[in-house]
Design a protein around this motif. Sequence first.
Motif, mmCIF file in Angstrom:
data_model
loop_
_atom_site.group_PDB
_atom_site.id
_atom_site.type_symbol
_atom_site.label_atom_id
_atom_site.label_comp_id
_atom_site.label_asym_id
_atom_site.label_seq_id
_atom_site.Cartn_x
_atom_site.Cartn_y
_atom_site.Cartn_z
ATOM 1 N N VAL A 148 0.834 -1.205 0.000
ATOM 2 C CA VAL A 148 0.000 0.000 0.000
ATOM 3 C C VAL A 148 0.870 1.257 0.000
ATOM 4 C CG1 VAL A 148 -1.793 1.270 1.237
ATOM 5 C CG2 VAL A 148 -1.918 -1.217 1.061
ATOM 6 N N TYR A 149 2.005 1.200 0.680
ATOM 7 C CA TYR A 149 2.943 2.329 0.603
ATOM 8 C C TYR A 149 3.378 2.547 -0.842
ATOM 9 C CZ TYR A 149 7.213 5.071 1.214
ATOM 10 O OH TYR A 149 8.179 6.023 1.115
ATOM 11 N N HIS A 150 3.733 1.455 -1.535
ATOM 12 C CA HIS A 150 4.114 1.585 -2.941
ATOM 13 C C HIS A 150 2.950 2.079 -3.782
ATOM 14 C CE1 HIS A 150 8.134 0.055 -2.589
ATOM 15 N NE2 HIS A 150 7.745 -1.111 -2.119
ATOM 16 N N ALA A 151 1.747 1.620 -3.478
ATOM 17 C CA ALA A 151 0.580 2.090 -4.221
ATOM 18 C C ALA A 151 0.441 3.602 -4.114
ATOM 19 C CB ALA A 151 -0.689 1.409 -3.700
ATOM 20 N N SER A 152 0.697 4.139 -2.920
ATOM 21 C CA SER A 152 0.593 5.587 -2.736
ATOM 22 C C SER A 152 1.661 6.326 -3.531
ATOM 23 C CB SER A 152 0.690 5.941 -1.244
ATOM 24 O OG SER A 152 2.007 5.777 -0.731
ATOM 25 N N LYS A 153 2.857 5.760 -3.593
ATOM 26 C CA LYS A 153 3.950 6.440 -4.289
ATOM 27 C C LYS A 153 3.869 6.265 -5.809
ATOM 28 C CE LYS A 153 5.898 8.285 -0.722
ATOM 29 N NZ LYS A 153 5.863 9.762 -0.546
ATOM 30 N N TRP A 154 3.514 5.065 -6.258
ATOM 31 C CA TRP A 154 3.318 4.892 -7.699
ATOM 32 C C TRP A 154 2.165 5.777 -8.167
ATOM 33 C CZ3 TRP A 154 4.882 0.399 -11.072
ATOM 34 C CH2 TRP A 154 6.041 -0.228 -10.582
ATOM 35 N N GLY A 155 1.135 5.880 -7.352
ATOM 36 C CA GLY A 155 -0.007 6.708 -7.708
ATOM 37 C C GLY A 155 0.354 8.173 -7.823
ATOM 38 N N ILE A 156 1.093 8.708 -6.846
ATOM 39 C CA ILE A 156 1.422 10.131 -6.900
ATOM 40 C C ILE A 156 2.412 10.418 -8.014
ATOM 41 C CG2 ILE A 156 3.353 10.152 -5.234
ATOM 42 C CD1 ILE A 156 0.511 12.763 -5.686
ATOM 43 N N GLU A 157 3.264 9.453 -8.345
ATOM 44 C CA GLU A 157 4.181 9.680 -9.461
ATOM 45 C C GLU A 157 3.418 9.749 -10.781
ATOM 46 O OE1 GLU A 157 7.937 7.972 -9.853
ATOM 47 O OE2 GLU A 157 8.439 8.070 -7.715
ATOM 48 N N GLY A 158 2.420 8.893 -10.953
ATOM 49 C CA GLY A 158 1.608 8.971 -12.165
ATOM 50 C C GLY A 158 0.856 10.284 -12.251
ATOM 51 N N PHE A 159 0.311 10.725 -11.123
ATOM 52 C CA PHE A 159 -0.411 11.995 -11.100
ATOM 53 C C PHE A 159 0.515 13.154 -11.462
ATOM 54 C CE2 PHE A 159 -1.414 15.884 -8.793
ATOM 55 C CZ PHE A 159 -2.707 16.138 -9.206
ATOM 56 N N MET A 160 1.698 13.190 -10.864
ATOM 57 C CA MET A 160 2.608 14.300 -11.095
ATOM 58 C C MET A 160 3.187 14.296 -12.507
ATOM 59 S SD MET A 160 2.737 16.408 -8.596
ATOM 60 C CE MET A 160 2.157 16.486 -6.893
ATOM 61 N N GLU A 161 3.481 13.118 -13.033
ATOM 62 C CA GLU A 161 4.025 13.057 -14.390
ATOM 63 C C GLU A 161 3.012 13.580 -15.409
ATOM 64 O OE1 GLU A 161 5.563 9.702 -17.585
ATOM 65 O OE2 GLU A 161 6.015 9.410 -15.456
ATOM 66 N N SER A 162 1.750 13.204 -15.231
ATOM 67 C CA SER A 162 0.709 13.703 -16.116
ATOM 68 C C SER A 162 0.468 15.197 -15.915
ATOM 69 C CB SER A 162 -0.589 12.924 -15.877
ATOM 70 O OG SER A 162 -1.635 13.414 -16.687
ATOM 71 N N THR A 163 0.440 15.627 -14.651
ATOM 72 C CA THR A 163 0.209 17.035 -14.349
ATOM 73 C C THR A 163 1.310 17.921 -14.924
ATOM 74 O OG1 THR A 163 -1.063 16.531 -12.355
ATOM 75 C CG2 THR A 163 -0.053 18.707 -12.455
#
Length: 282
Positions: A148-163
């Motif tokens: 779940v920690y990785h899920a949070s970090k992979w998720g925020i990286e996807g959000f930031m890369e797109s943003t």
Amino acid sequence: MDARTWLITGVSSGFGREMTQQLLRRGDRVAGTVRRTEAVDDLKAEYGDRLWLARLDLTDAPAIREVVDRAFADLGRIDVVVNNAGYGLFGAAEELTDEQIVHQLDTNLLGSIRVARAALPHLRRQGGGRLIQVSTYGGQATNAGASVYHASKWGIEGFMESTAKDVAPFGIGVTIVEPGSARTRFRDGSSRLAAPMSAYDDSPAALTRGIRDPALPSVGDLAKTAAAIAGCADLDPAPVRVALGSDSYTHIHKALTDRLAELEAGRDRTFSTDAACRTVRR
């Protein structure tokens, strides 16, 4: 270099506190968020009005918007926003409670998204700025017992890369920073552990149960890493990702190499599902 104004979440310890100290020491201003303002009484006493403080829990969505808006209103232009606050949750997926999972994602993922969304209108109106997201090598690589920690970090990286692609036309640069290990309070302070299940005693996930062991080695230097995170604001153009620490490089390099090898190994199968099948050229 002219003095800058920064907004940094989680300045009471670790990278956030060290970065704040370094920036204030050189003459910059910092708007810092903490859950307990008394944790930075010493910095406030030393730097006075150059350190603007607000209490903030990243699970409190309305408070995030209010604090970010107030920081821009009080300080005027804010040049760099650093999403730094967060914590680790460790244990096998089956060992975690629903409440632990929700709190982890609400803090690391949704909290960081909300800070970014609250700051972007201000950055856009002022004609640009920087958004720095503190992630980890665990945003591209994984260890057992940290799903779940990785899920949070992979998720925020996807959000930031797109943003980053969304806001580039407005002069806003976005950088994801992926540090390795360093002597912060991440392991023995902020990290949270699941209640162990005996079924996982001999599994790789059990290794995370010792994450608070002070004898665990740390590769990175706290002061150097904090300086490098802040230094990302000087990089032009803003890189999408910056890895910090030899351990971060090693983990990410292996993960990307393995992922690419697996992709290539299945290339024929991948192309075979196209509507118009064609021979795969190698």
